[in-house]
Design a protein around this motif. Sequence first.
Motif, PDB file in Angstrom:
ATOM      1  N   ARG A 207      -2.415 -16.809  16.678  1.00 21.28           N
ATOM      2  CA  ARG A 207      -2.815 -15.658  15.715  1.00 21.28           C
ATOM      3  C   ARG A 207      -3.332 -15.751  14.473  1.00 21.28           C
ATOM      4  NH1 ARG A 207       0.879 -12.751  12.308  1.00 21.28           N
ATOM      5  NH2 ARG A 207       0.815 -14.100  10.723  1.00 21.28           N
TER       6      ARG A 207
ATOM      7  N   ILE B  55       6.492  -1.148   5.125  1.00 22.42           N
ATOM      8  CA  ILE B  55       7.277  -1.875   3.987  1.00 22.42           C
ATOM      9  C   ILE B  55       7.293  -3.416   4.743  1.00 22.42           C
ATOM     10  CG2 ILE B  55      10.154  -2.423   3.988  1.00 22.42           C
ATOM     11  CD1 ILE B  55       9.768   0.534   5.205  1.00 22.42           C
ATOM     12  N   GLY B  56       7.434  -4.300   3.356  1.00 21.97           N
ATOM     13  CA  GLY B  56       7.573  -5.742   3.832  1.00 21.97           C
ATOM     14  C   GLY B  56       8.502  -6.586   3.553  1.00 21.97           C
TER      15      GLY B  56
ATOM     16  N   ARG C  86       6.028 -14.153  -1.990  1.00 17.63           N
ATOM     17  CA  ARG C  86       4.957 -13.486  -3.508  1.00 17.63           C
ATOM     18  C   ARG C  86       5.716 -12.947  -3.904  1.00 17.63           C
ATOM     19  NH1 ARG C  86       1.779 -11.326   1.576  1.00 17.63           N
ATOM     20  NH2 ARG C  86       0.322 -12.981   2.168  1.00 17.63           N
TER      21      ARG C  86
ATOM     22  N   ARG D 288       0.696  -1.051  -0.216  1.00 16.03           N
ATOM     23  CA  ARG D 288      -0.147   0.568  -0.508  1.00 16.03           C
ATOM     24  C   ARG D 288       0.776   1.329   0.081  1.00 16.03           C
ATOM     25  NH1 ARG D 288      -5.437  -1.797   2.692  1.00 16.03           N
ATOM     26  NH2 ARG D 288      -4.461  -3.784   2.924  1.00 16.03           N
TER      27      ARG D 288
ATOM     28  N   SER E  45      11.011 -15.124  12.478  1.00 16.36           N
ATOM     29  CA  SER E  45       9.597 -15.136  12.829  1.00 16.36           C
ATOM     30  C   SER E  45       8.154 -15.080  12.116  1.00 16.36           C
ATOM     31  CB  SER E  45       9.567 -14.739  14.388  1.00 16.36           C
ATOM     32  OG  SER E  45      10.836 -13.004  14.446  1.00 16.36           O
ATOM     33  N   ASN E  46       7.102 -14.677  13.167  1.00 11.94           N
ATOM     34  CA  ASN E  46       5.890 -14.207  12.390  1.00 11.94           C
ATOM     35  C   ASN E  46       5.944 -13.013  12.127  1.00 11.94           C
ATOM     36  OD1 ASN E  46       6.236 -14.535  15.282  1.00 11.94           O
ATOM     37  ND2 ASN E  46       3.905 -13.438  15.238  1.00 11.94           N
ATOM     38  N   GLY E  47       5.896 -12.282  10.751  1.00 15.89           N
ATOM     39  CA  GLY E  47       6.151 -11.007  10.789  1.00 15.89           C
ATOM     40  C   GLY E  47       7.197 -11.233   9.593  1.00 15.89           C
ATOM     41  N   ALA E  48       8.552 -11.594   9.916  1.00 16.14           N
ATOM     42  CA  ALA E  48       9.693 -11.891   9.277  1.00 16.14           C
ATOM     43  C   ALA E  48       9.919 -10.813   7.545  1.00 16.14           C
ATOM     44  CB  ALA E  48      10.485 -12.563   9.329  1.00 16.14           C
TER      45      ALA E  48
ATOM     46  N   GLU F   9       5.570 -23.188   5.026  1.00 20.15           N
ATOM     47  CA  GLU F   9       4.682 -23.610   5.991  1.00 20.15           C
ATOM     48  C   GLU F   9       4.055 -24.930   5.923  1.00 20.15           C
ATOM     49  OE1 GLU F   9       4.052 -21.219   9.965  1.00 20.15           O
ATOM     50  OE2 GLU F   9       4.866 -19.220   8.774  1.00 20.15           O
TER      51      GLU F   9
HETATM   52  N1  LIG Z   1      -1.859  -7.922   2.628  1.00 16.38           N
HETATM   53  C1  LIG Z   1      -0.519  -7.587   3.726  1.00 16.38           C
HETATM   54  N2  LIG Z   1      -0.834  -6.066   3.883  1.00 16.38           N
HETATM   55  C2  LIG Z   1      -0.365  -5.200   4.541  1.00 16.38           C
HETATM   56  N3  LIG Z   1       0.836  -5.745   4.817  1.00 16.38           N
HETATM   57  C3  LIG Z   1       1.047  -6.780   4.327  1.00 16.38           C
HETATM   58  C4  LIG Z   1       0.520  -7.278   4.058  1.00 16.38           C
HETATM   59  N4  LIG Z   1       0.782  -8.830   3.413  1.00 16.38           N
HETATM   60  C5  LIG Z   1       2.382  -8.716   4.877  1.00 16.38           C
HETATM   61  N5  LIG Z   1       2.473  -7.637   5.368  1.00 16.38           N
HETATM   62  C6  LIG Z   1       3.501  -7.123   6.277  1.00 16.38           C
HETATM   63  O1  LIG Z   1       4.889  -7.040   6.183  1.00 16.38           O
HETATM   64  C7  LIG Z   1       5.471  -8.263   6.541  1.00 16.38           C
HETATM   65  C8  LIG Z   1       5.918  -9.378   6.086  1.00 16.38           C
HETATM   66  O2  LIG Z   1       4.574 -10.243   6.271  1.00 16.38           O
HETATM   67  P1  LIG Z   1       4.811 -11.681   6.171  1.00 16.38           P
HETATM   68  O3  LIG Z   1       3.305 -12.480   6.074  1.00 16.38           O
HETATM   69  O4  LIG Z   1       5.824 -11.412   4.763  1.00 16.38           O
HETATM   70  O5  LIG Z   1       5.578 -12.653   7.011  1.00 16.38           O
HETATM   71  P2  LIG Z   1       5.500 -14.070   7.175  1.00 16.38           P
HETATM   72  O6  LIG Z   1       7.322 -14.050   7.732  1.00 16.38           O
HETATM   73  O7  LIG Z   1       5.097 -14.850   5.945  1.00 16.38           O
HETATM   74  O8  LIG Z   1       4.578 -13.808   8.822  1.00 16.38           O
HETATM   75  P3  LIG Z   1       4.073 -15.439   9.740  1.00 16.38           P
HETATM   76  O9  LIG Z   1       5.101 -17.094   9.920  1.00 16.38           O
HETATM   77  O10 LIG Z   1       3.210 -14.897  10.223  1.00 16.38           O
HETATM   78  O11 LIG Z   1       3.280 -16.382   7.706  1.00 16.38           O
HETATM   79  C9  LIG Z   1       4.433  -8.325   7.877  1.00 16.38           C
HETATM   80  O12 LIG Z   1       4.370  -6.767   8.808  1.00 16.38           O
HETATM   81  C10 LIG Z   1       3.230  -7.868   7.762  1.00 16.38           C
HETATM   82  O13 LIG Z   1       1.912  -7.307   8.530  1.00 16.38           O
END
Ligand SMILES: Nc1ncnc2c1ncn2[C@@H]1O[C@H](COP(=O)(O)OP(=O)(O)OP(=O)(O)O)[C@@H](O)[C@H]1O
Lengths: 298, 262
Positions: free
Chosen positions: B257, B16-17, B46, B12, B36-39, B166
């Motif tokens: 979560r 930052i992803g 994607r 958006r 970890s989650n959100g990494a 995962e």
């Molecule tokens: N559709 C989205 N819109 C906005 N921000 C996003 C979106 N998807 C992920 N993010 C953000 O991007 C960052 C990385 O998220 P991501 O889902 O890639 O993490 P992850 O490592 O796959 O976590 P998990 O183990 O929980 O799946 C996070 O801060 C998340 O909030």
Amino acid sequence: MTEFLQLMVSGVSLGFTYALVALGFVIIYKATEVINFSQGGLVMIGAYLVYNFTSTWGLPFALSVVLGMLATAGIGLIFERIILRRMVGAPVFAQVMITIGLLFILQNLVTAIWGPDPLNLGDPWGVSTVTFGEVVIQVRQLWGMGLTLFVLLLFFLFFRFTPLGLAMRATAIDQEAALAQGMSSKRVYMAAWGIAGATAALAGVSIASGAASLSPEVQFYALLAFPAIILGGIDSPLGAVIGGLVIGITQSLTAGYIGDIAPWLGAGFESVMPFVVMVLVLLVRPYGLFGTPEIKRV
Amino acid sequence: MLTAQGLEVVYRDVLIGLRGVSLQVRTGTIVAVLGSNGAGKTTMLRALTGLLDVHKGKVTKGSVDFEGTRLDRMDASAIVRAGIGQVMEGRRIFPALTVDENLRTGAYTVRSKAKIRENYDRVLELFPKLVDRRTSTAGYLSGGEQQMVAIGRALMSSPRLLLLDEPSLGLAPLIVEQITGIIREVNAQGTSVVLVEQNATMALSLADHGYILENGRVVKDGPAADLLADKDIQEFYLGVGDAGRKSFRDVKTYRRRKRWSS
Ligand SMILES: Nc1ncnc2c1ncn2[C@@H]1O[C@H](COP(=O)(O)OP(=O)(O)OP(=O)(O)O)[C@@H](O)[C@H]1O
Ligand SMILES: [Mg+2]
């Protein structure tokens, strides 16, 4: 008994017409989540195009129907390609408003080209009838039912066995997962609008043929098909067909018996009845007979 | 070989992803991606598969090269055709379709009927459990069976690189072991693999090489065996030592979560 059978035949025939109109709505809704208010306009322009091919150009009627379906499918494709494609991601409300705009365009186009006065579609069926026992069936009703069944069969085969049909179903369930398989949402959207256009033209033919006449009024059948869609479940093609039949039969039986049973309701109550049935069904099943309880957005 | 270089992703236009991720998958190897989650693990996948659009995200910097083809300007469909298959986070099978139909969706990009047949037979050979469920509605299968459908579906396009997000999530240890065996076998048959996991032990024991992602950056990478032996990693990801309880709790909140968001 004869009267009942007679009314049932008219009801089923009317129901199949509603089903065709409803299918167009449902397929576009399933693919794009847009309720296409221009569907009635497609029904109308489809019928006028068939009129144009057969009466103005003098082509054989069967060929004209096929050409009319193809041309109306083309109009659907154009709508999708040049207008709605640009709206992807815009609020659904805005997209729905656009379809209302498209309806106005079609209305003006039709009256500009063909005028507002009733025309004769030029179908070969006219007012001829066949008789089974004491039940009289109009030839155009038989053709209408036969063609609708044929189209439904094609639908079934298409969705079940072709890659594009499968892509349409998968995309409707989970768009991102469908993309991950290499499916193209653009092709799915275009296919939905094309199919909606083709079925609309066929519906237009069955509405305007026989003793009925071709006029811009044809578009209002789409409004009467609305209870059928809601009743069947807005995202269910099967529901569209069943809903169409329920509404058609309800309307026909009401028209036939209302004078004997409840004359105080007045003539014309049969047009209200579909909405009554719709409300009753929704009270019991809020998502319609075959609708998905939770329609997820990606 | 897949090479991603300096990938930056923004959602958006503001969130930052990824903040510059580089990753290399040599042909025929298994690469584990931990974090970890959100990494940013899913975000990275994607970016590799062209699925950021649907999430209003885009790659703002960096490039992806797969066997000499640049992927970063291609759409999801073209990337599948280029030979990359994926098993999405949360399986994402089509619940209303049958198992057979789910598998057919995976073959959407394959033209040749014979090739589809061959891939289909191969999938059923890998997952004999699915043979009897072919005409069942996929949504009614157990979690483990659904994961098999998801992996089978990804294999239907005969990918040369398979990305898994995962795959062990929410599955019983016994099923995780089966899935592990399948991944090993798929790899042995010649498919390179990127395995994104929370289950670090499982992932590192399978992988040749591992990457650790934190906050959208690669904070560490190396041969999987080295990572397995690394003290810090043992503490944070394997739940060994003093930090064990803390990371265990992390896993718990993460699970919770997950359940809410699904
Ligand atoms: N559709 C989205 N819109 C906005 N921000 C996003 C979106 N998807 C992920 N993010 C953000 O991007 C960052 C990385 O998220 P991501 O889902 O890639 O993490 P992850 O490592 O796959 O976590 P998990 O183990 O929980 O799946 C996070 O801060 C998340 O909030
Ligand atoms: Mg993730």
